[in-house]
Design a protein around this motif. Sequence first.
Motif, mmCIF file in Angstrom:
data_model
loop_
_atom_site.group_PDB
_atom_site.id
_atom_site.type_symbol
_atom_site.label_atom_id
_atom_site.label_comp_id
_atom_site.label_asym_id
_atom_site.label_seq_id
_atom_site.Cartn_x
_atom_site.Cartn_y
_atom_site.Cartn_z
ATOM 1 N N GLY A 157 0.837 -1.202 0.000
ATOM 2 C CA GLY A 157 0.000 0.000 0.000
ATOM 3 C C GLY A 157 0.862 1.238 0.000
ATOM 4 N N ARG A 158 0.426 2.260 0.753
ATOM 5 C CA ARG A 158 1.174 3.527 0.806
ATOM 6 C C ARG A 158 1.020 4.170 2.179
ATOM 7 N NH1 ARG A 158 -2.529 7.837 0.177
ATOM 8 N NH2 ARG A 158 -4.601 7.123 -0.484
ATOM 9 N N VAL A 159 1.957 5.055 2.507
ATOM 10 C CA VAL A 159 1.927 5.803 3.763
ATOM 11 C C VAL A 159 0.876 6.903 3.655
ATOM 12 C CG1 VAL A 159 3.239 7.298 5.316
ATOM 13 C CG2 VAL A 159 4.358 5.328 4.242
ATOM 14 N N ILE A 160 -0.019 7.008 4.649
ATOM 15 C CA ILE A 160 -1.049 8.053 4.617
ATOM 16 C C ILE A 160 -0.809 9.143 5.672
ATOM 17 C CG2 ILE A 160 -2.870 6.668 3.591
ATOM 18 C CD1 ILE A 160 -3.966 6.154 6.412
ATOM 19 N N SER A 161 0.023 8.867 6.662
ATOM 20 C CA SER A 161 0.380 9.892 7.646
ATOM 21 C C SER A 161 1.668 9.478 8.319
ATOM 22 C CB SER A 161 -0.729 10.080 8.688
ATOM 23 O OG SER A 161 -0.891 8.919 9.475
ATOM 24 N N ILE A 170 -1.969 2.574 4.615
ATOM 25 C CA ILE A 170 -3.225 2.028 4.098
ATOM 26 C C ILE A 170 -2.877 1.017 3.020
ATOM 27 C CG2 ILE A 170 -3.481 3.892 2.382
ATOM 28 C CD1 ILE A 170 -6.515 3.630 2.712
ATOM 29 N N THR A 171 -3.493 -0.148 3.055
ATOM 30 C CA THR A 171 -3.153 -1.208 2.109
ATOM 31 C C THR A 171 -4.112 -1.217 0.921
ATOM 32 O OG1 THR A 171 -4.545 -2.923 3.119
ATOM 33 C CG2 THR A 171 -2.355 -2.586 4.074
ATOM 34 N N ILE A 172 -3.752 -1.987 -0.082
ATOM 35 C CA ILE A 172 -4.538 -2.016 -1.323
ATOM 36 C C ILE A 172 -5.895 -2.686 -1.142
ATOM 37 C CG2 ILE A 172 -2.501 -1.933 -2.793
ATOM 38 C CD1 ILE A 172 -2.779 -4.970 -3.188
ATOM 39 N N ILE A 173 -6.130 -3.386 -0.035
ATOM 40 C CA ILE A 173 -7.442 -4.029 0.157
ATOM 41 C C ILE A 173 -8.422 -3.102 0.871
ATOM 42 C CG2 ILE A 173 -6.442 -6.346 0.171
ATOM 43 C CD1 ILE A 173 -6.858 -6.406 3.219
ATOM 44 N N ASP A 174 -7.943 -1.953 1.368
ATOM 45 C CA ASP A 174 -8.851 -1.014 2.031
ATOM 46 C C ASP A 174 -9.733 -0.316 1.001
ATOM 47 O OD1 ASP A 174 -9.198 0.445 4.855
ATOM 48 O OD2 ASP A 174 -9.363 1.948 3.260
ATOM 49 N N GLU A 175 -10.977 -0.036 1.362
ATOM 50 C CA GLU A 175 -11.935 0.541 0.408
ATOM 51 C C GLU A 175 -11.560 1.950 -0.050
ATOM 52 O OE1 GLU A 175 -13.800 1.076 4.564
ATOM 53 O OE2 GLU A 175 -12.624 -0.425 3.470
ATOM 54 N N ASP A 176 -10.647 2.606 0.668
ATOM 55 C CA ASP A 176 -10.219 3.953 0.284
ATOM 56 C C ASP A 176 -8.954 3.946 -0.571
ATOM 57 O OD1 ASP A 176 -12.316 5.248 1.603
ATOM 58 O OD2 ASP A 176 -11.246 5.207 3.518
ATOM 59 N N SER A 177 -8.535 2.770 -0.986
ATOM 60 C CA SER A 177 -7.303 2.659 -1.780
ATOM 61 C C SER A 177 -7.598 2.484 -3.262
ATOM 62 C CB SER A 177 -6.463 1.476 -1.283
ATOM 63 O OG SER A 177 -5.381 1.220 -2.142
ATOM 64 N N THR A 178 -6.829 3.188 -4.105
ATOM 65 C CA THR A 178 -6.890 3.020 -5.560
ATOM 66 C C THR A 178 -5.472 3.023 -6.115
ATOM 67 O OG1 THR A 178 -9.024 4.152 -5.713
ATOM 68 C CG2 THR A 178 -7.752 3.960 -7.738
ATOM 69 N N VAL A 179 -5.162 2.062 -6.966
ATOM 70 C CA VAL A 179 -3.820 1.938 -7.544
ATOM 71 C C VAL A 179 -3.921 1.883 -9.059
ATOM 72 C CG1 VAL A 179 -1.696 0.579 -7.624
ATOM 73 C CG2 VAL A 179 -3.056 0.640 -5.511
ATOM 74 N N SER A 180 -3.153 2.727 -9.741
ATOM 75 C CA SER A 180 -3.068 2.648 -11.197
ATOM 76 C C SER A 180 -2.226 1.429 -11.557
ATOM 77 C CB SER A 180 -2.418 3.925 -11.752
ATOM 78 O OG SER A 180 -2.284 3.834 -13.153
ATOM 79 N N ALA A 181 -2.811 0.525 -12.340
ATOM 80 C CA ALA A 181 -2.152 -0.757 -12.603
ATOM 81 C C ALA A 181 -2.213 -1.121 -14.090
ATOM 82 C CB ALA A 181 -2.816 -1.851 -11.762
ATOM 83 N N ARG A 182 -1.671 -2.279 -14.409
ATOM 84 C CA ARG A 182 -1.721 -2.781 -15.781
ATOM 85 C C ARG A 182 -1.620 -4.298 -15.769
ATOM 86 N NH1 ARG A 182 4.346 -0.859 -17.793
ATOM 87 N NH2 ARG A 182 5.510 -2.393 -16.557
#
Length: 284
Positions: A157-161, A170-182
């Motif tokens: 995921g990514r650091v949020i604070s 916050i990890t990629i499975i959290d509902e507030d997460s979006t990742v540009s992928a391919r």
Amino acid sequence: MRFLKNKLFILLAVTVAILIIMGLSVRKNSKVNSVSNVLTVVLSPFQEFINYIGDRVEGAADYLQNVEALNQENEALKLRISELEKEVKELSDYREKNKELKEALNIKDQFSDVEFLGANIIAKDIGNWFNIFTIDRGITDGITVDSAVITKDGLVGRVISSDLVSSKVITIIDEDSTVSARLSKTRDLVFVKGDLQLKNEGLCRLDNIFPDVDISVGDTIETSGLGGIYPKGIIIGKVKEVRRKSSDLNRYAIIEPAVDFKRLEEVFVLESKDNFDKVGEDNR
């Protein structure tokens, strides 16, 4: 009681007499010498008995000292064994971490402009899955908001604070997460999003699947590098299921992440080398 007192008196008297005789016998040509010789013969068994008892007492004392020394040596050996067992465990843990780092370094070769910072998870939100958690790295370590977080297996995921000594992820499975992928096989761009229902299964959702996109179960999904947060080429997971709502325009897929979000303990934070070097200079 009187008997014991009499015995004690007799023993004391005999002792005094012997001492007097020995004192007199020291003088040359003393008449007492002959008496002394007689007493020596008479008292010889008594002296041997005293010597025997003395030897026994001395032997017992030596034995007790040896037992005490053995007990101390035994305790020291137990302590050393405990220390060695701890060292063996630490070496085993070190080898395991070293293996993870080597695997991470294979990823690092792809991202020469980023620094890998290892971090331990010290807290997480209530629930079975690690969808939001706290790590033991903060601003003083060079951590910044929106830094990508990974393991040797893939994207976390990514650091949020971030504060001085810790940061929230916050990890990629959290509902507030979006990742540009391919899609790895076709290079088609898609979006990986967290989903409120799917996160309870440790899964996430793949959206923006156009009708001409060739997608099937087992396909690998990776970061696209767009958006400025996640470097390109980090494995996200694999397609577990492709679903349709009403037509091909409404297709979406279920993604099984490469990371096991139930067993996270350690992660790597990807930081810009420029930012990391600046923090190092400030700390100096």
